[in-house]
Design a protein around this motif. Structure first.
Motif, PDB file in Angstrom:
ATOM      1  N   ALA A 112      38.550  48.685  19.165  1.00  0.00           N
ATOM      2  CA  ALA A 112      38.820  47.297  19.527  1.00  0.00           C
ATOM      3  C   ALA A 112      40.255  47.173  20.024  1.00  0.00           C
ATOM      4  CB  ALA A 112      38.596  46.370  18.329  1.00  0.00           C
ATOM      5  N   VAL A 113      40.439  46.219  20.944  1.00  0.00           N
ATOM      6  CA  VAL A 113      41.766  45.919  21.488  1.00  0.00           C
ATOM      7  C   VAL A 113      41.952  44.416  21.405  1.00  0.00           C
ATOM      8  CG1 VAL A 113      43.257  45.988  23.524  1.00  0.00           C
ATOM      9  CG2 VAL A 113      41.696  47.896  23.066  1.00  0.00           C
ATOM     10  N   THR A 114      43.116  44.008  20.921  1.00  0.00           N
ATOM     11  CA  THR A 114      43.476  42.593  20.856  1.00  0.00           C
ATOM     12  C   THR A 114      44.558  42.330  21.887  1.00  0.00           C
ATOM     13  OG1 THR A 114      42.998  42.503  18.483  1.00  0.00           O
ATOM     14  CG2 THR A 114      44.412  40.757  19.377  1.00  0.00           C
ATOM     15  N   ILE A 115      44.366  41.271  22.668  1.00  0.00           N
ATOM     16  CA  ILE A 115      45.436  40.812  23.557  1.00  0.00           C
ATOM     17  C   ILE A 115      46.076  39.637  22.836  1.00  0.00           C
ATOM     18  CG2 ILE A 115      46.048  39.866  25.803  1.00  0.00           C
ATOM     19  CD1 ILE A 115      43.633  41.304  26.978  1.00  0.00           C
TER      20      ILE A 115
ATOM     21  N   SER B   6      47.116  37.301  35.623  1.00  0.00           N
ATOM     22  CA  SER B   6      46.736  35.974  35.105  1.00  0.00           C
ATOM     23  C   SER B   6      45.668  36.067  34.021  1.00  0.00           C
ATOM     24  CB  SER B   6      46.252  35.057  36.244  1.00  0.00           C
ATOM     25  OG  SER B   6      47.272  34.887  37.199  1.00  0.00           O
ATOM     26  N   ILE B   7      45.846  37.017  33.120  1.00  0.00           N
ATOM     27  CA  ILE B   7      44.936  37.163  31.982  1.00  0.00           C
ATOM     28  C   ILE B   7      45.357  36.147  30.925  1.00  0.00           C
ATOM     29  CG2 ILE B   7      44.160  38.720  30.142  1.00  0.00           C
ATOM     30  CD1 ILE B   7      44.615  41.039  32.179  1.00  0.00           C
ATOM     31  N   ASP B   8      44.429  35.344  30.490  1.00  0.00           N
ATOM     32  CA  ASP B   8      44.704  34.255  29.553  1.00  0.00           C
ATOM     33  C   ASP B   8      45.209  34.806  28.213  1.00  0.00           C
ATOM     34  OD1 ASP B   8      44.807  31.887  28.136  1.00  0.00           O
ATOM     35  OD2 ASP B   8      42.629  31.676  27.969  1.00  0.00           O
ATOM     36  N   THR B   9      46.392  34.355  27.825  1.00  0.00           N
ATOM     37  CA  THR B   9      46.954  34.746  26.527  1.00  0.00           C
ATOM     38  C   THR B   9      47.288  33.505  25.688  1.00  0.00           C
ATOM     39  OG1 THR B   9      49.206  34.856  27.429  1.00  0.00           O
ATOM     40  CG2 THR B   9      47.930  36.904  27.422  1.00  0.00           C
TER      41      THR B   9
ATOM     42  N   LEU C  24      50.632  49.422  19.328  1.00  0.00           N
ATOM     43  CA  LEU C  24      51.007  48.357  20.247  1.00  0.00           C
ATOM     44  C   LEU C  24      51.414  48.895  21.613  1.00  0.00           C
ATOM     45  CD1 LEU C  24      53.165  46.218  17.785  1.00  0.00           C
ATOM     46  CD2 LEU C  24      50.731  45.989  18.319  1.00  0.00           C
ATOM     47  N   VAL C  25      51.032  48.128  22.648  1.00  0.00           N
ATOM     48  CA  VAL C  25      51.419  48.418  24.029  1.00  0.00           C
ATOM     49  C   VAL C  25      52.007  47.130  24.594  1.00  0.00           C
ATOM     50  CG1 VAL C  25      50.617  49.090  26.323  1.00  0.00           C
ATOM     51  CG2 VAL C  25      49.520  50.073  24.282  1.00  0.00           C
ATOM     52  N   ALA C  26      53.198  47.218  25.166  1.00  0.00           N
ATOM     53  CA  ALA C  26      53.845  46.044  25.754  1.00  0.00           C
ATOM     54  C   ALA C  26      53.126  45.696  27.052  1.00  0.00           C
ATOM     55  CB  ALA C  26      55.323  46.327  26.008  1.00  0.00           C
ATOM     56  N   GLY C  27      52.314  44.633  27.012  1.00  0.00           N
ATOM     57  CA  GLY C  27      51.508  44.285  28.178  1.00  0.00           C
ATOM     58  C   GLY C  27      51.803  42.929  28.772  1.00  0.00           C
TER      59      GLY C  27
ATOM     60  N   THR D   3      36.885  37.633  20.255  1.00  0.00           N
ATOM     61  CA  THR D   3      36.995  36.965  18.956  1.00  0.00           C
ATOM     62  C   THR D   3      38.417  36.459  18.789  1.00  0.00           C
ATOM     63  OG1 THR D   3      35.352  38.459  18.013  1.00  0.00           O
ATOM     64  CG2 THR D   3      36.764  37.277  16.459  1.00  0.00           C
ATOM     65  N   VAL D   4      38.571  35.180  18.517  1.00  0.00           N
ATOM     66  CA  VAL D   4      39.903  34.614  18.301  1.00  0.00           C
ATOM     67  C   VAL D   4      40.475  35.217  17.028  1.00  0.00           C
ATOM     68  CG1 VAL D   4      41.219  32.510  17.835  1.00  0.00           C
ATOM     69  CG2 VAL D   4      39.372  32.488  19.527  1.00  0.00           C
ATOM     70  N   VAL D   5      41.712  35.662  17.116  1.00  0.00           N
ATOM     71  CA  VAL D   5      42.380  36.301  15.988  1.00  0.00           C
ATOM     72  C   VAL D   5      43.546  35.419  15.571  1.00  0.00           C
ATOM     73  CG1 VAL D   5      43.645  38.355  15.258  1.00  0.00           C
ATOM     74  CG2 VAL D   5      41.771  38.575  16.880  1.00  0.00           C
TER      75      VAL D   5
END
Length: 137
Positions: A19-22, A93-96, A82-85, A120-122
């Motif tokens: 899994a990856v979380t933005i 324009s990826i929604d954060t 963690l990756v600095a993205g 999934t909202v975290v």
């Protein structure tokens, strides 16, 4: 006399689903299973398919010009990583607005997360404690 064993967090089995979380500021948080699927790299490159809305991470050498270092949060090595993205998410324009986690899967040598799926909202567990949690009985 009981022969007690101390329970540590490391005794919990590895989550098998990558899994990856933005996160809200664009940082990518990779769980241990995803890090292992990538081959435990020192760095990744960030990929994006705008038509399909798929984010990809691929292991690369740290010396690669467009490499993003991947680092364990804190001093532990069991994740998250963690990756600095921030620049990446802003550019595409990826929604954060809220932190969201997606299940990820390897497609060839690329770990993919499909942003067409809702995610999934975290929420953070680092916020201020509720008053009743600190109250004495």
């Amino acid at each position: 006399m009981p022969n007690f064993e101390v329970f540590t967090k490391r005794m919990v089995p590895l989550v098998k689903q990558a899994a990856v979380t933005i996160q809200k500021r664009g940082t990518l948080s990779v769980n241990r299973a995803a890090f292992a699927a990538l081959g435990e790299p020192e760095a990744v490159e960030l990929l994006y398919d705008a038509k399909e809305k798929i984010v990809g991470l691929r292991s690369v050498s740290r010396e690669t010009e467009h490499a993003y270092p991947i680092r364990a949060q804190g001093q532990k090595d069991d994740g998250p990583y963690l990756v600095a993205g921030t620049a990446f998410t802003k550019y595409y324009s990826i929604d954060t607005a809220v932190s969201k986690r997606w299940n990820a899967e390897m497609v060839g040598d690329v770990l993919c997360l499909d942003l067409k799926k809702p995610g999934t909202v975290v929420t953070s567990n680092r916020g201020p404690k509720r008053a009743e949690e600190g109250a004495a009985d």
